[in-house]
Design an enzyme around this catalytic site. Sequence first.
Site, PDB file in Angstrom:
ATOM      1  N   LEU A 207       0.855  -1.176   0.000  1.00  0.00           N
ATOM      2  CA  LEU A 207       0.000   0.000   0.000  1.00  0.00           C
ATOM      3  C   LEU A 207       0.892   1.227   0.000  1.00  0.00           C
ATOM      4  CD1 LEU A 207      -2.743  -0.880   2.661  1.00  0.00           C
ATOM      5  CD2 LEU A 207      -3.097  -0.656   0.199  1.00  0.00           C
ATOM      6  N   ASP A 208       0.466   2.286  -0.685  1.00  0.00           N
ATOM      7  CA  ASP A 208       1.207   3.539  -0.646  1.00  0.00           C
ATOM      8  C   ASP A 208       1.340   3.999   0.804  1.00  0.00           C
ATOM      9  OD1 ASP A 208       1.186   3.517  -3.425  1.00  0.00           O
ATOM     10  OD2 ASP A 208      -0.655   4.710  -3.518  1.00  0.00           O
ATOM     11  N   THR A 209       2.374   4.756   1.084  1.00  0.00           N
ATOM     12  CA  THR A 209       2.599   5.254   2.439  1.00  0.00           C
ATOM     13  C   THR A 209       1.405   6.049   2.944  1.00  0.00           C
ATOM     14  OG1 THR A 209       4.980   5.350   2.027  1.00  0.00           O
ATOM     15  CG2 THR A 209       4.143   6.623   3.886  1.00  0.00           C
ATOM     16  N   ASP A 210       0.777   6.838   2.067  1.00  0.00           N
ATOM     17  CA  ASP A 210      -0.354   7.658   2.490  1.00  0.00           C
ATOM     18  C   ASP A 210      -1.695   6.953   2.329  1.00  0.00           C
ATOM     19  OD1 ASP A 210      -0.052   7.675  -0.226  1.00  0.00           O
ATOM     20  OD2 ASP A 210      -0.311   9.833  -0.494  1.00  0.00           O
ATOM     21  N   THR A 211      -1.673   5.646   2.046  1.00  0.00           N
ATOM     22  CA  THR A 211      -2.897   4.844   1.996  1.00  0.00           C
ATOM     23  C   THR A 211      -2.924   3.933   3.211  1.00  0.00           C
ATOM     24  OG1 THR A 211      -2.968   4.873  -0.418  1.00  0.00           O
ATOM     25  CG2 THR A 211      -4.206   3.142   0.684  1.00  0.00           C
TER      26      THR A 211
END
Length: 267
Positions: A126-130
């Site tokens: 997952l993306d860091t901001d997700t």
Amino acid sequence: MKPHDAPDNDQPASQRPDTDEDGLIRLQKLLAQSGVASRRKCEELMLDGLVEVDGEVVTRLGTKVDPRAAVIRVEGKRLPPISDKVYLVLNKPRGVVSTMSDPEGRRTIGDLVAERPERLFHVGRLDTDTEGLIILTNDGDFAQHLAHPSHEVDKTYVAEVDGEVHVRTVRELLAGVTLEDGPVTVTHARVLGGDPRREGSKRSIVELTIHEGRNRIVRRLLAHVGHPVRRLTRTQIGPVTLARLRSGEMRELTVAELGELMDSARL
């Protein structure tokens, strides 16, 4: 058991059966120890022709199987083989990097599982901001198969986006969108509402399901249709949901979840 005695148990998949010196176990005993039903009910399921081992119906009581190798189904549902491997689901917090370590010193998934004795790795990322659901395991074959795009395991996301999302946009998503790196198939999409925290806000909450795991695919997809993502959460992978799992918490996959994921990964 659930209605109709269907094998939909929710006990952890790490249960170990009591095998003999040859590593075998009576089938009805394995079913009972796996949480399918009582021993008597498991015998009834076998006699009714509802239990398969390696593709063949088994009705003879006392049949012994290898719990680590046999592909067992009860009323069509897969019972995963016994393994020393672990299978976990984590609710990754926003801002945590989807790696086990980070040279820049950022908080990682590895930090969240630091007290686990196993050498774990994540299935996909997952993306860091997700934030949201990610699966962890020490089973390399399982991870590789599950993450492979050809197996098309559904992944569901809830996104807070800019602007009011109209029905025509949902139809556009479901019709298929082509990005710079190829087409994206959306199997489910709906508007859950506006941002409940902002009265009169020009933001919407959208839920969508895709198979793919390309880099920042959901963010790029929604931006393409005119609704940049403000916040993104993955809520489901195949049969596995966040449910009541709080941010930063994890749990073991259940027998039912692992069995379905193994089928999806063709293991």
